[in-house]
Design a protein around this motif. Structure first.
Motif, PDB file in Angstrom:
ATOM      1  N   SER A  43       0.032 -14.457  15.457  1.00 25.19           N
ATOM      2  CA  SER A  43       0.489 -15.412  14.433  1.00 25.19           C
ATOM      3  C   SER A  43       1.032 -14.745  13.179  1.00 25.19           C
ATOM      4  N   GLY A  44       0.867 -13.432  13.045  1.00 24.71           N
ATOM      5  CA  GLY A  44       1.339 -12.765  11.831  1.00 24.71           C
ATOM      6  C   GLY A  44       0.501 -13.085  10.606  1.00 24.71           C
ATOM      7  N   VAL A  45      -0.786 -13.348  10.817  1.00 23.60           N
ATOM      8  CA  VAL A  45      -1.698 -13.596   9.696  1.00 23.60           C
ATOM      9  C   VAL A  45      -2.550 -12.347   9.476  1.00 23.60           C
ATOM     10  N   GLN A  46      -2.602 -11.898   8.228  1.00 24.11           N
ATOM     11  CA  GLN A  46      -3.475 -10.763   7.926  1.00 24.11           C
ATOM     12  C   GLN A  46      -4.652 -11.251   7.083  1.00 24.11           C
ATOM     13  N   THR A  47      -5.782 -10.590   7.280  1.00 21.84           N
ATOM     14  CA  THR A  47      -6.961 -10.871   6.463  1.00 21.84           C
ATOM     15  C   THR A  47      -7.018  -9.818   5.370  1.00 21.84           C
ATOM     16  N   PRO A  48      -6.902 -10.233   4.087  1.00 26.24           N
ATOM     17  CA  PRO A  48      -6.924  -9.231   3.009  1.00 26.24           C
ATOM     18  C   PRO A  48      -8.198  -8.391   3.084  1.00 26.24           C
ATOM     19  N   LYS A  49      -8.047  -7.091   2.820  1.00 24.37           N
ATOM     20  CA  LYS A  49      -9.216  -6.212   2.967  1.00 24.37           C
ATOM     21  C   LYS A  49     -10.317  -6.601   1.981  1.00 24.37           C
ATOM     22  N   GLU A  50      -9.930  -7.130   0.825  1.00 22.59           N
ATOM     23  CA  GLU A  50     -10.933  -7.559  -0.159  1.00 22.59           C
ATOM     24  C   GLU A  50     -11.825  -8.657   0.431  1.00 22.59           C
ATOM     25  N   ASP A  51     -11.254  -9.502   1.281  1.00 25.71           N
ATOM     26  CA  ASP A  51     -12.045 -10.553   1.937  1.00 25.71           C
ATOM     27  C   ASP A  51     -13.066  -9.926   2.886  1.00 25.71           C
ATOM     28  N   ILE A  52     -12.649  -8.880   3.578  1.00 24.88           N
ATOM     29  CA  ILE A  52     -13.580  -8.182   4.472  1.00 24.88           C
ATOM     30  C   ILE A  52     -14.696  -7.541   3.639  1.00 24.88           C
TER      31      ILE A  52
ATOM     32  N   VAL B  25     -13.580  -3.928  12.787  1.00 20.87           N
ATOM     33  CA  VAL B  25     -12.226  -4.356  12.434  1.00 20.87           C
ATOM     34  C   VAL B  25     -11.224  -3.948  13.515  1.00 20.87           C
ATOM     35  N   ASP B  26     -10.633  -4.965  14.149  1.00 24.73           N
ATOM     36  CA  ASP B  26      -9.506  -4.741  15.052  1.00 24.73           C
ATOM     37  C   ASP B  26      -8.273  -4.575  14.169  1.00 24.73           C
ATOM     38  N   ALA B  27      -7.712  -3.366  14.162  1.00 28.58           N
ATOM     39  CA  ALA B  27      -6.552  -3.078  13.302  1.00 28.58           C
ATOM     40  C   ALA B  27      -5.368  -2.635  14.161  1.00 28.58           C
ATOM     41  N   VAL B  28      -5.287  -3.180  15.372  1.00 31.26           N
ATOM     42  CA  VAL B  28      -4.304  -2.680  16.346  1.00 31.26           C
ATOM     43  C   VAL B  28      -2.876  -2.719  15.800  1.00 31.26           C
ATOM     44  N   SER B  29      -2.458  -3.853  15.240  1.00 28.72           N
ATOM     45  CA  SER B  29      -1.060  -3.933  14.787  1.00 28.72           C
ATOM     46  C   SER B  29      -0.933  -3.669  13.289  1.00 28.72           C
ATOM     47  N   ALA B  30      -1.998  -3.178  12.658  1.00 27.53           N
ATOM     48  CA  ALA B  30      -1.973  -2.902  11.219  1.00 27.53           C
ATOM     49  C   ALA B  30      -1.889  -1.396  10.926  1.00 27.53           C
ATOM     50  N   VAL B  31      -2.350  -0.589  11.856  1.00 28.34           N
ATOM     51  CA  VAL B  31      -2.375   0.871  11.678  1.00 28.34           C
ATOM     52  C   VAL B  31      -0.963   1.439  11.881  1.00 28.34           C
ATOM     53  N   PRO B  32      -0.481   2.382  11.065  1.00 32.22           N
ATOM     54  CA  PRO B  32      -1.175   3.071   9.984  1.00 32.22           C
ATOM     55  C   PRO B  32      -0.995   2.421   8.605  1.00 32.22           C
ATOM     56  N   PHE B  33      -0.308   1.262   8.570  1.00 27.55           N
ATOM     57  CA  PHE B  33      -0.013   0.642   7.271  1.00 27.55           C
ATOM     58  C   PHE B  33      -1.291   0.304   6.491  1.00 27.55           C
ATOM     59  N   LEU B  34      -2.305  -0.216   7.198  1.00 26.06           N
ATOM     60  CA  LEU B  34      -3.530  -0.692   6.540  1.00 26.06           C
ATOM     61  C   LEU B  34      -4.234   0.436   5.788  1.00 26.06           C
TER      62      LEU B  34
ATOM     63  N   HIS C  24      -1.749 -14.034   2.956  1.00 27.37           N
ATOM     64  CA  HIS C  24      -2.132 -13.934   4.368  1.00 27.37           C
ATOM     65  C   HIS C  24      -0.966 -13.497   5.253  1.00 27.37           C
ATOM     66  N   ARG C  25       0.211 -13.319   4.658  1.00 26.40           N
ATOM     67  CA  ARG C  25       1.377 -12.914   5.454  1.00 26.40           C
ATOM     68  C   ARG C  25       1.292 -11.442   5.813  1.00 26.40           C
ATOM     69  N   SER C  26       1.381 -11.179   7.093  1.00 22.24           N
ATOM     70  CA  SER C  26       1.315  -9.800   7.572  1.00 22.24           C
ATOM     71  C   SER C  26       2.549  -9.020   7.136  1.00 22.24           C
ATOM     72  N   ASN C  27       2.350  -7.760   6.770  1.00 18.39           N
ATOM     73  CA  ASN C  27       3.483  -6.880   6.476  1.00 18.39           C
ATOM     74  C   ASN C  27       4.061  -6.276   7.742  1.00 18.39           C
ATOM     75  N   THR C  28       3.294  -6.261   8.805  1.00 19.52           N
ATOM     76  CA  THR C  28       3.714  -5.521   9.994  1.00 19.52           C
ATOM     77  C   THR C  28       4.165  -6.408  11.161  1.00 19.52           C
ATOM     78  N   VAL C  29       3.775  -7.683  11.145  1.00 21.19           N
ATOM     79  CA  VAL C  29       4.245  -8.626  12.166  1.00 21.19           C
ATOM     80  C   VAL C  29       4.694  -9.892  11.443  1.00 21.19           C
ATOM     81  N   ILE C  30       6.012 -10.123  11.455  1.00 15.89           N
ATOM     82  CA  ILE C  30       6.600 -11.216  10.680  1.00 15.89           C
ATOM     83  C   ILE C  30       6.898 -12.372  11.633  1.00 15.89           C
ATOM     84  N   VAL C  31       6.326 -13.547  11.352  1.00 10.61           N
ATOM     85  CA  VAL C  31       6.481 -14.671  12.269  1.00 10.61           C
ATOM     86  C   VAL C  31       7.157 -15.840  11.556  1.00 10.61           C
TER      87      VAL C  31
END
Ligand SMILES: *Cc1c(COP(=O)(O)O)cnc(C)c1O
Length: 367
Positions: free
Chosen positions: A143-152, A166-175, A297-304
């Motif tokens: 869905s291209g939704v990211q959970t802000p790290k501050e929320d985690i 933390v599943d960071a499959v499509s966030a690494v290495p950006f996260l 909540h918009r992902s930087n790495t998967v844009i939907v």
């Protein structure tokens, strides 16, 4: 599909631009034929661990081991770190499967669920103290939704006893996450790292090891060859319990080294530049609507984006004829959404070209 076309699909995706050269060198040096019990392999393994840890800023006292996929790590985490109960943040297809795995492994699986395209309001979430592991899919690739790290981090502060995974499959290495605020993070390499699929990377701390040992001492099964103790026993010798994907580990080390040379901060800045560009173009286009309303909540790495006039297959076909392959919506959203990967291998020039093509495209004409 043109042979010289670029893949902007969210995984598998375009290979990192140095991968071809590294594979060629590996074949010349006969890397796939060397024994995984040899000094040669141990050096490759050690180098891969060092480079990935440097890239992601992993603390020295966190462990890094290799598996066959990220899907495998869902199972391993549940087997090794949970006796009875997990808690999952579910907002798309990948987080749903992680949650379902817990049930399949006979654990009590709890969840908070958000609609497709939405994130979570942490102030409304109530996690029982009995949850031994709390699972986040930091970047929900469907869905291209990211959970802000501050929320985690806020959940960690409220539940210091639980294992935060933390599943960071499509966030690494950006996260850019502070590992001290989590206990485990994992990914596979065919997304942001731009490698061929078939390799998982699992990072965890001593809290996860203790938990696995406790479960094992109680006589519970923590799996067989890829349990935490077995992975670590081999890992300290820079080895793996089974014959690993040596070529994949070799190329991962080389690509991580390339990224370290370039500088992770440069990669992160470029990622933000490209995502801002694409979100703004899609937002202004009359035939698209951004799926994720909440900006944070918009992902930087998967844009939907949703296609509001026509079907996604038309724009996908049009772009692919121009040499750019973007992704369709995930599963049931295949025909009315598009997904664009924004990984380190995707250049600014490619994004500018893609942006121009999307701006020009009119659904009534293209349909
Ligand atoms: C792709 C993906 C996975 C699965 O990765 P595999 O390498 O296929 O096991 C898990 N989680 C997320 C968020 C993903 O994007």
């Amino acid at each position: 599909m043109a042979n010289n076309s670029i893949f902007l699909t969210p995984g598998p995706s375009e290979l990192y631009f140095t991968v071809g050269d590294h594979i060629q060198k590996a074949l010349q040096d006969k890397i796939p034929s060397i024994s995984h019990r040899s000094l040669y392999y141990q050096d490759i393994h050690k180098f891969a661990v060092e480079q990935v840890k440097q890239l992601l800023n992993v603390p020295d006292d966190y462990h890094l081991v290799f598996t066959n996929s990220a899907t495998e790590i869902w199972e391993r985490l549940i087997q090794n770190c949970v006796e009875q109960e997990t808690y999952h943040f579910v907002n798309g297809s990948f987080s749903t499967r992680f949650y379902e795995f817990a049930g399949l492994l006979n654990k009590k699986a709890n969840k908070t669920e958000a609609e497709f395209g939405y994130g979570f309001d942490m102030s409304k979430v109530e996690i029982p103290d009995s949850a031994e592991m709390i699972c986040f899919t930091q970047n929900e690739t469907s869905s291209g939704v990211q959970t802000p790290k501050e929320d985690i981090y806020s959940i960690r502060a409220k539940h210091p006893e639980a294992i935060i995974a933390v599943d960071a499959v499509s966030a690494v290495p950006f996260l850019d996450i502070d590992f001290k605020m989590i206990d485990s993070l994992f990914f596979s390499v065919q997304k942001g790292m731009g490698l061929p699929a078939g390799l998982g990377v699992w990072i965890f701390n001593d809290k996860c090891i203790k938990k696995a040992e406790t479960l094992s001492q109680k006589g519970l099964s923590i799996g067989t060859y890829h349990s935490i103790p077995s992975l670590l026993k081999n890992g300290v010798k820079n080895m793996t319990p089974a014959t690993p994907n040596v070529l994949g580990i070799y190329v991962l080390a080389k690509v991580a080294e390339d990224m370290n040379r370039k500088g992770i901060n440069v990669i992160r800045k470029e990622t933000i530049y490209k995502s801002s560009l694409m979100y703004s173009i899609l937002d202004q286009h009359p035939d698209f609507e951004l799926l994720v309303e909440e900006k944070s909540h918009r992902s930087n790495t998967v844009i939907v984006a949703k296609v509001v006039n026509g079907s996604s297959s038309n724009i996908i076909k049009y772009l692919s004829e121009k040499g750019l392959n973007i992704g369709a919506g995930y599963s049931k959203y295949k025909n009315n959404q598009i997904r664009i990967a924004n990984f380190p291998t995707h250049s600014k020039e490619t994004f500018l070209q893609l942006g121009d093509l999307i701006k020009e495209y009119k659904f009534k004409e293209g349909a």
